[in-house]
Scaffold this motif. Sequence first.
Motif, mmCIF file in Angstrom:
data_model
loop_
_atom_site.group_PDB
_atom_site.id
_atom_site.type_symbol
_atom_site.label_atom_id
_atom_site.label_comp_id
_atom_site.label_asym_id
_atom_site.label_seq_id
_atom_site.Cartn_x
_atom_site.Cartn_y
_atom_site.Cartn_z
ATOM 1 N N ASN A 127 25.722 52.627 43.484
ATOM 2 C CA ASN A 127 25.157 51.270 43.889
ATOM 3 C C ASN A 127 25.890 50.198 43.114
ATOM 4 O O ASN A 127 25.416 49.020 43.485
ATOM 5 C CB ASN A 127 23.610 51.360 43.391
ATOM 6 N N ILE A 128 26.967 50.447 42.483
ATOM 7 C CA ILE A 128 27.833 49.305 41.891
ATOM 8 C C ILE A 128 29.059 49.024 42.544
ATOM 9 O O ILE A 128 29.670 50.125 42.482
ATOM 10 C CB ILE A 128 27.943 49.300 40.333
ATOM 11 N N GLY A 179 21.600 44.698 48.688
ATOM 12 C CA GLY A 179 21.069 45.457 47.745
ATOM 13 C C GLY A 179 21.812 46.048 46.842
ATOM 14 O O GLY A 179 21.554 46.715 45.896
ATOM 15 N N LYS A 180 23.220 45.817 46.893
ATOM 16 C CA LYS A 180 24.276 46.573 45.984
ATOM 17 C C LYS A 180 24.336 45.677 44.826
ATOM 18 O O LYS A 180 24.524 44.236 44.927
ATOM 19 C CB LYS A 180 25.583 46.666 46.778
ATOM 20 N N ASP A 181 24.524 46.344 43.604
ATOM 21 C CA ASP A 181 25.111 45.470 42.593
ATOM 22 C C ASP A 181 26.482 45.135 42.588
ATOM 23 O O ASP A 181 27.237 46.186 43.363
ATOM 24 C CB ASP A 181 24.573 46.300 41.315
ATOM 25 N N ILE A 182 26.788 44.211 41.878
ATOM 26 C CA ILE A 182 28.465 44.081 41.739
ATOM 27 C C ILE A 182 28.802 43.701 40.276
ATOM 28 O O ILE A 182 28.107 42.830 39.755
ATOM 29 C CB ILE A 182 28.718 42.913 42.764
ATOM 30 N N MET A 215 11.328 43.232 52.997
ATOM 31 C CA MET A 215 12.207 42.408 52.593
ATOM 32 C C MET A 215 13.333 43.078 51.489
ATOM 33 O O MET A 215 12.985 43.583 50.607
ATOM 34 C CB MET A 215 11.664 40.912 51.602
ATOM 35 N N GLN A 216 14.597 43.051 51.831
ATOM 36 C CA GLN A 216 15.657 43.763 50.865
ATOM 37 C C GLN A 216 15.852 42.809 49.564
ATOM 38 O O GLN A 216 15.938 41.763 49.502
ATOM 39 C CB GLN A 216 16.934 43.541 51.644
ATOM 40 N N LYS A 217 15.679 43.898 48.486
ATOM 41 C CA LYS A 217 15.967 43.411 47.120
ATOM 42 C C LYS A 217 17.112 43.252 46.930
ATOM 43 O O LYS A 217 18.299 43.960 47.358
ATOM 44 C CB LYS A 217 15.359 44.443 46.038
ATOM 45 N N LYS A 218 17.490 41.852 46.323
ATOM 46 C CA LYS A 218 18.998 41.565 46.242
ATOM 47 C C LYS A 218 19.577 42.292 44.889
ATOM 48 O O LYS A 218 18.871 42.840 44.006
ATOM 49 C CB LYS A 218 19.335 40.053 45.852
ATOM 50 N N GLY A 219 20.729 42.883 45.001
ATOM 51 C CA GLY A 219 21.410 43.281 44.030
ATOM 52 C C GLY A 219 21.852 42.417 42.755
ATOM 53 O O GLY A 219 21.977 41.289 42.926
ATOM 54 N N ILE A 274 24.159 40.879 39.777
ATOM 55 C CA ILE A 274 25.461 40.232 39.496
ATOM 56 C C ILE A 274 25.599 40.593 38.071
ATOM 57 O O ILE A 274 24.965 40.316 37.197
ATOM 58 C CB ILE A 274 25.887 39.016 39.921
ATOM 59 N N ILE A 275 26.717 41.652 37.866
ATOM 60 C CA ILE A 275 27.003 42.025 36.235
ATOM 61 C C ILE A 275 28.302 41.502 35.871
ATOM 62 O O ILE A 275 29.327 41.933 36.501
ATOM 63 C CB ILE A 275 26.999 43.576 36.366
ATOM 64 N N VAL A 276 28.475 40.336 35.010
ATOM 65 C CA VAL A 276 29.528 39.859 34.522
ATOM 66 C C VAL A 276 29.987 40.573 33.544
ATOM 67 O O VAL A 276 29.249 40.429 32.389
ATOM 68 C CB VAL A 276 29.366 38.339 34.604
ATOM 69 N N LEU A 277 31.383 40.888 33.335
ATOM 70 C CA LEU A 277 31.722 41.659 31.910
ATOM 71 C C LEU A 277 32.990 40.914 31.532
ATOM 72 O O LEU A 277 33.837 40.453 32.305
ATOM 73 C CB LEU A 277 32.469 42.972 32.389
ATOM 74 N N SER A 278 32.939 40.054 30.355
ATOM 75 C CA SER A 278 33.951 39.185 29.853
ATOM 76 C C SER A 278 34.145 39.439 28.447
ATOM 77 O O SER A 278 33.523 40.383 28.041
ATOM 78 C CB SER A 278 33.447 37.561 29.848
ATOM 79 N N ALA A 279 35.419 39.509 28.188
ATOM 80 C CA ALA A 279 36.020 39.883 27.003
ATOM 81 C C ALA A 279 37.463 39.213 26.562
ATOM 82 O O ALA A 279 38.196 38.797 27.521
ATOM 83 C CB ALA A 279 36.065 41.441 27.000
ATOM 84 N N PRO A 280 37.768 39.043 25.245
ATOM 85 C CA PRO A 280 39.047 38.774 25.159
ATOM 86 C C PRO A 280 40.077 39.784 25.505
ATOM 87 O O PRO A 280 39.596 41.288 25.764
ATOM 88 C CB PRO A 280 39.446 38.636 23.732
#
Length: 198
Positions: free
Chosen positions: A31-32, A95-98, A1-5, A7-13
């Motif tokens: 990988n990102i 499997g890629k991070d985003i 089973m493929q491990k899911k990547g 989701i990296i959320v970057l927020s800022a003013p």
Amino acid sequence: MQKKGLIIVLSAPSGAGKTTICNLLIKKSKNIKGSVSYTTRTPRKGEKNGVDYFFVNKKTFKRMIFNKEFIEWALVHDNYYGTPKRYLEKAINSGKDIALDIDVQGGLNIKKLYPNAVLVFIMTPTMKVLDKRIKTRKKDSETEIKKRLANAKKELHCMNRYDYLLINDKLSQALRNLEKIVYSEHNRISNIAIQKFN
């Protein structure tokens, strides 16, 4: 089973450096992946359609909302911004991070849909530093600067709903700290496929 990547959320003013940090993170890691958002705002000098954003008019954007083409969308500084669903799903399922460079409203919406998403709030050491950065980049009018600083204060109230706070004082150190966050999340027990050890 493929491990899911991840989701990296970057927020800022505005002015805290999230776009720069996001782009450097994507550049350094194979990988990102990044996701290009849609927006109704006017392109700034040097920005390219399909690279920085997909620039569309409000009619097109609203049609895309109606067709449920966005994972999240928000109205920020009088302009619409949206994260396309198709690309994100394809990336994490392979499997890629985003890494997503999006505002606080969008980040919190992502967390509702994807509870395992990693939310990182980026901030300057002080509001005074933020004020200076916005003014010295000379991209906005005085009215726009005031609006962005007022919005920054509102966004700070949402910071405690994020998973991590990343202080961007020195860019190279901020990037290293973000890489450590990503590494830690990949090694969180809940994110490791048990079959890896079976």
